[in-house]
Design a protein around this motif. Sequence first.
Motif, PDB file in Angstrom:
ATOM      1  N   PHE A  20       0.863  -1.193   0.000  1.00 22.08           N
ATOM      2  CA  PHE A  20       0.000   0.000   0.000  1.00 22.08           C
ATOM      3  C   PHE A  20       0.887   1.226   0.000  1.00 22.08           C
ATOM      4  N   ASP A  21       0.261   2.374  -0.247  1.00 27.07           N
ATOM      5  CA  ASP A  21       0.970   3.653  -0.271  1.00 27.07           C
ATOM      6  C   ASP A  21       0.661   4.424   1.002  1.00 27.07           C
ATOM      7  N   LEU A  22       1.604   5.253   1.404  1.00 29.34           N
ATOM      8  CA  LEU A  22       1.429   6.110   2.573  1.00 29.34           C
ATOM      9  C   LEU A  22       1.563   7.557   2.132  1.00 29.34           C
ATOM     10  N   ALA A  23       0.612   8.370   2.509  1.00 23.44           N
ATOM     11  CA  ALA A  23       0.623   9.780   2.110  1.00 23.44           C
ATOM     12  C   ALA A  23       0.150  10.633   3.274  1.00 23.44           C
ATOM     13  N   SER A  36      -6.946  -1.474  -3.579  1.00 27.23           N
ATOM     14  CA  SER A  36      -8.381  -1.581  -3.874  1.00 27.23           C
ATOM     15  C   SER A  36      -9.073  -0.231  -3.906  1.00 27.23           C
ATOM     16  N   GLY A  37      -8.384   0.814  -3.454  1.00 28.93           N
ATOM     17  CA  GLY A  37      -8.983   2.148  -3.414  1.00 28.93           C
ATOM     18  C   GLY A  37      -9.418   2.563  -2.026  1.00 28.93           C
ATOM     19  N   LYS A  38      -9.522   1.604  -1.119  1.00 28.07           N
ATOM     20  CA  LYS A  38      -9.879   1.943   0.251  1.00 28.07           C
ATOM     21  C   LYS A  38      -8.690   2.622   0.937  1.00 28.07           C
ATOM     22  N   PHE A  39      -9.016   3.357   1.978  1.00 26.64           N
ATOM     23  CA  PHE A  39      -7.959   4.043   2.704  1.00 26.64           C
ATOM     24  C   PHE A  39      -8.215   3.953   4.198  1.00 26.64           C
ATOM     25  N   MET A  40      -7.168   4.169   4.974  1.00 25.34           N
ATOM     26  CA  MET A  40      -7.246   4.095   6.431  1.00 25.34           C
ATOM     27  C   MET A  40      -6.460   5.275   7.007  1.00 25.34           C
TER      28      MET A  40
END
Length: 556
Positions: free
Chosen positions: A325-328, A344-348
């Motif tokens: 996953f990516d971290l921003a 998948s497009g989800k984010f946390m």
Amino acid sequence: MAMGLFRVCLVVVTAIVNHPLLFPRENATVPENEEEILRKMQEHQEKLQLEQLRLEEEVAQLLAEKEALKQAEEEGQQQSESYTAWNLWSTLCMILFLIIEIWRQDYQDTLFPECPAGDEDELSGLGGAPLKGLPLPNKATLDHFYEHCIRSATGDATRTREFVEGFVDDLLEALRNVYSRNTDMEMEDFIGVGSMYENWQVERPLQCHLYVPFTPPEPYSFRPELWCSSLSVPLDRQGYGQIKVTLADGDPLGCACSKTKLGEDMLCLLHGKSGGVQPSGGGGDEMKDLLCSRETSHLDAMQVMKWFQVALTRAWRRIAHKYEFDLAFGQLDTPGSLRIKFRSGKFMPFILTPVIQCNDSDLYFVPQLPKEAHRGPPASGTDWFLSFAVSERQFLRMIGKALPEDACHLSCLQIASFLLSKQSRLSGPSGLHSYHLKTVLLHLLLSRQAADWKASQLGVRLQELFRFLERSLQEKKLHHFFVGNHKVPEAMGLPEVVRRAEPINLFRPFVLQRTLYHGTMDFFYEMLRNAPTLISEYSLHVPSDRASPPPKAVAL
């Protein structure tokens, strides 16, 4: 005829008697006394003239006094008339204010009656019209709403916390490896705070808030300066403090340049080669001007956040290959706000905040202002906000042990927070925040018996929370739970200077901003009016779990 002769004879006799030759005057022979007589007559005349002048002066004085008295009487009459009118007006105003005050007291008594549990109370209505009680649905509907719309929505909170905590552990370990522990800031283990760790968050998506305490390298130390340690603190600085950088031995200069020989690749923590503030060692050009405010020995909050962002970026680059996953960075206006974005497009989302512990207590200084506090911005970059988040979590945990097993205190806070969140989406933001709701709950927990928080009392306690909040809004006064509150148990370990401090009014912005206050009152009553409909609708039609659209992010 006889009468005429009598008169002639009387005249003749009188003339003879008064003739000087017949009866001479006694003083006719003493002409030498004439001058004395004249002198006496002159003196007498002078006395008469003086007496006449005195009498004229007295008459003039009497006339002047009479005129002044007359004028004074006229003025007194006018003043008396105006004074009588003013007294009449003052009396009428006093009577009017008294009537209003009596009405207000009676009105508040109807709003906040001391009735036994289970009885419905009255709340004031929108636009001045009374709203009889908060018309909550029946207990079955309320329980169904809580189980299906709140408890189920927060059921994955444990999994979310575990995932975020595991990732943050790895991120902080990478950060420690980036910088030398001997020359750079040392990061301690994180501390979970906020609604996610107090088990009452309802907003989606779920978001963890983690504090990361840090300490300076040797030979430096942080010396917190509480706002309440001074006798006179401006109202706009209440709740803030400053962090002074000193040597470990308490040297007020706070600089080791003159005592320690630094290498060529070493920079003083306070003073760089260019005279600005720079860190020591390993930071490179991108780490300049990051700790203290220029020409001071106090930490600059924004500079610390800049340094922390750079540190997180470097740490993520070291471990990015391990994750899919990516971290921003998330919210640009909230430094430390991060967002994990899956393929998948989800984010946390989650928040990492560097903090400084206040001595050995559970209080921490944070570099940015929490939005929930809704207070004005700090006066300068060296002002740090004093957070009680860890103490609040400890208090809820401590008080929860004394409450019944199925206590409704957190359920009450969750429903109130849910209604606040939904109303904010309907009508936009206001001056009310979830932190205000939690503060009200903390006050109620100290004023109620443990048995009052049984699950069956959820509806009653929810109404009581809104009554407390309404009264606080009307008075524009909601005191901070810990500051100056002598009812807080001593087991909480609050510093004595905090316990003795003057209470902080969280609603002070409403006193200063009239527009904000009126908008918040309209917001509050609109929320109460919409509450029954929202609860009924959501209890019948449980919405699907849809995450809100993610904010714009800046990739690391």
